[in-house]
Design a protein around this motif. Structure first.
Motif, mmCIF file in Angstrom:
data_model
loop_
_atom_site.group_PDB
_atom_site.id
_atom_site.type_symbol
_atom_site.label_atom_id
_atom_site.label_comp_id
_atom_site.label_asym_id
_atom_site.label_seq_id
_atom_site.Cartn_x
_atom_site.Cartn_y
_atom_site.Cartn_z
ATOM 1 N N MET A 1 -10.241 4.679 1.622
ATOM 2 C CA MET A 1 -10.771 4.161 0.378
ATOM 3 C C MET A 1 -9.835 3.133 -0.259
ATOM 4 N N LEU A 2 -8.560 3.178 0.088
ATOM 5 C CA LEU A 2 -7.631 2.193 -0.482
ATOM 6 C C LEU A 2 -8.006 0.769 -0.091
ATOM 7 N N ALA A 3 -8.548 0.599 1.093
ATOM 8 C CA ALA A 3 -8.921 -0.736 1.568
ATOM 9 C C ALA A 3 -10.378 -1.071 1.284
ATOM 10 N N ASP A 4 -11.079 -0.184 0.579
ATOM 11 C CA ASP A 4 -12.519 -0.335 0.352
ATOM 12 C C ASP A 4 -12.820 -1.104 -0.939
ATOM 13 N N ASP A 5 -12.078 -2.157 -1.195
ATOM 14 C CA ASP A 5 -12.388 -3.031 -2.322
ATOM 15 C C ASP A 5 -11.744 -4.388 -2.085
ATOM 16 N N MET A 6 -12.051 -5.329 -2.953
ATOM 17 C CA MET A 6 -11.607 -6.714 -2.741
ATOM 18 C C MET A 6 -10.089 -6.848 -2.705
ATOM 19 N N LEU A 7 -9.366 -6.077 -3.500
ATOM 20 C CA LEU A 7 -7.907 -6.182 -3.508
ATOM 21 C C LEU A 7 -7.284 -5.417 -2.344
ATOM 22 N N GLY A 8 -7.777 -4.234 -2.085
ATOM 23 C CA GLY A 8 -7.208 -3.401 -1.039
ATOM 24 C C GLY A 8 -7.382 -3.960 0.351
ATOM 25 N N GLN A 9 -8.444 -4.709 0.567
ATOM 26 C CA GLN A 9 -8.685 -5.283 1.893
ATOM 27 C C GLN A 9 -7.536 -6.157 2.362
ATOM 28 N N GLY A 10 -6.901 -6.837 1.439
ATOM 29 C CA GLY A 10 -5.837 -7.749 1.815
ATOM 30 C C GLY A 10 -4.443 -7.161 1.765
ATOM 31 N N ARG A 11 -4.279 -5.994 1.168
ATOM 32 C CA ARG A 11 -2.915 -5.486 1.015
ATOM 33 C C ARG A 11 -2.644 -4.169 1.721
ATOM 34 N N GLU A 12 -3.671 -3.430 2.092
ATOM 35 C CA GLU A 12 -3.455 -2.154 2.775
ATOM 36 C C GLU A 12 -3.275 -2.369 4.265
ATOM 37 N N LYS A 13 -2.649 -1.419 4.920
ATOM 38 C CA LYS A 13 -2.281 -1.543 6.332
ATOM 39 C C LYS A 13 -3.144 -0.627 7.208
ATOM 40 N N ALA A 14 -3.320 -1.019 8.462
ATOM 41 C CA ALA A 14 -4.076 -0.212 9.424
ATOM 42 C C ALA A 14 -3.243 0.947 9.962
ATOM 43 N N ASP A 15 -1.931 0.798 9.952
ATOM 44 C CA ASP A 15 -1.026 1.831 10.461
ATOM 45 C C ASP A 15 -0.958 2.982 9.462
ATOM 46 N N LEU A 16 -1.586 4.099 9.796
ATOM 47 C CA LEU A 16 -1.648 5.237 8.874
ATOM 48 C C LEU A 16 -0.333 5.991 8.747
ATOM 49 N N SER A 17 0.612 5.773 9.648
ATOM 50 C CA SER A 17 1.866 6.534 9.603
ATOM 51 C C SER A 17 2.619 6.306 8.292
ATOM 52 N N ILE A 18 2.531 5.105 7.727
ATOM 53 C CA ILE A 18 3.225 4.852 6.459
ATOM 54 C C ILE A 18 2.604 5.671 5.328
ATOM 55 N N TYR A 19 1.297 5.898 5.386
ATOM 56 C CA TYR A 19 0.618 6.683 4.357
ATOM 57 C C TYR A 19 0.937 8.169 4.498
ATOM 58 N N TYR A 20 1.031 8.648 5.739
ATOM 59 C CA TYR A 20 1.408 10.046 5.964
ATOM 60 C C TYR A 20 2.818 10.307 5.450
ATOM 61 N N ALA A 21 3.736 9.388 5.718
ATOM 62 C CA ALA A 21 5.113 9.534 5.242
ATOM 63 C C ALA A 21 5.153 9.501 3.710
ATOM 64 N N ALA A 22 4.378 8.615 3.105
ATOM 65 C CA ALA A 22 4.335 8.534 1.645
ATOM 66 C C ALA A 22 3.760 9.813 1.049
ATOM 67 N N PHE A 23 2.728 10.360 1.680
ATOM 68 C CA PHE A 23 2.143 11.606 1.195
ATOM 69 C C PHE A 23 3.177 12.727 1.244
ATOM 70 N N ASP A 24 3.923 12.819 2.344
ATOM 71 C CA ASP A 24 4.962 13.850 2.454
ATOM 72 C C ASP A 24 6.011 13.682 1.365
ATOM 73 N N ALA A 25 6.418 12.452 1.086
ATOM 74 C CA ALA A 25 7.409 12.201 0.042
ATOM 75 C C ALA A 25 6.867 12.586 -1.333
ATOM 76 N N MET A 26 5.595 12.255 -1.577
ATOM 77 C CA MET A 26 4.986 12.608 -2.867
ATOM 78 C C MET A 26 4.893 14.118 -3.024
ATOM 79 N N ALA A 27 4.531 14.809 -1.960
ATOM 80 C CA ALA A 27 4.406 16.264 -2.015
ATOM 81 C C ALA A 27 5.754 16.920 -2.299
ATOM 82 N N ALA A 28 6.841 16.293 -1.842
ATOM 83 C CA ALA A 28 8.172 16.846 -2.048
ATOM 84 C C ALA A 28 8.695 16.608 -3.465
ATOM 85 N N GLU A 29 8.121 15.660 -4.185
ATOM 86 C CA GLU A 29 8.555 15.350 -5.546
ATOM 87 C C GLU A 29 7.860 16.274 -6.534
ATOM 88 N N GLY A 30 8.570 16.717 -7.532
ATOM 89 C CA GLY A 30 7.963 17.561 -8.544
ATOM 90 C C GLY A 30 7.026 16.781 -9.447
#
Length: 130
Positions: A1-30
């Protein structure tokens, strides 16, 4: 859904590994949550909620909302209103005094949506990419 709009189409990446790593980092933060809405087992909405303790406004706690997305096929059906009812309930439960968010100034429809929910465009925001 991040890439499902006019702005996200140009700035989001196809490589999902960066999003998985970011999710793990967010989950670790209080004080950091990622909330998803689903219909029939499909994710149709999401937002990130971060609770921030502060000194100003008499030591107010804030609920910062980021990455608000509704699947394009679900827009205009009240999903966003349901999400923000959830945002407010979670913010109140966390004893926050306010909910704040930023959005890209080009998102005119989003601006109207947030004003309709009672948000005020009270501040000017700045970003500096590093």
């Amino acid at each position: 859904m991040l890439a499902d709009d006019m702005l996200g189409q140009g700035r989001e990446k196809a490589d999902l590994s960066i999003y998985y790593a970011a999710f793990d980092a967010m989950a670790a933060e209080g004080g950091n949550l990622v909330i998803v809405g689903e219909e029939g087992g499909e994710v149709v909405a999401t937002y990130q909620l971060t609770v921030i303790s502060g000194l100003s406004l008499a030591a107010a706690r804030r609920a910062q909302v980021e990455s608000v997305r509704v699947a394009s096929r679900m827009r205009g059906q009240g999903v966003g209103q349901q999400m923000f009812a959830d945002v407010e309930a979670r913010a109140k439960a966390a004893e926050c005094s306010l909910v704040q968010l930023t959005m890209n100034a080009s998102r005119v429809d989003s601006h109207r949506f947030y004003e309709g929910l009672g948000f005020e465009a009270s501040h000017v925001g700045f970003k500096k990419y590093l």
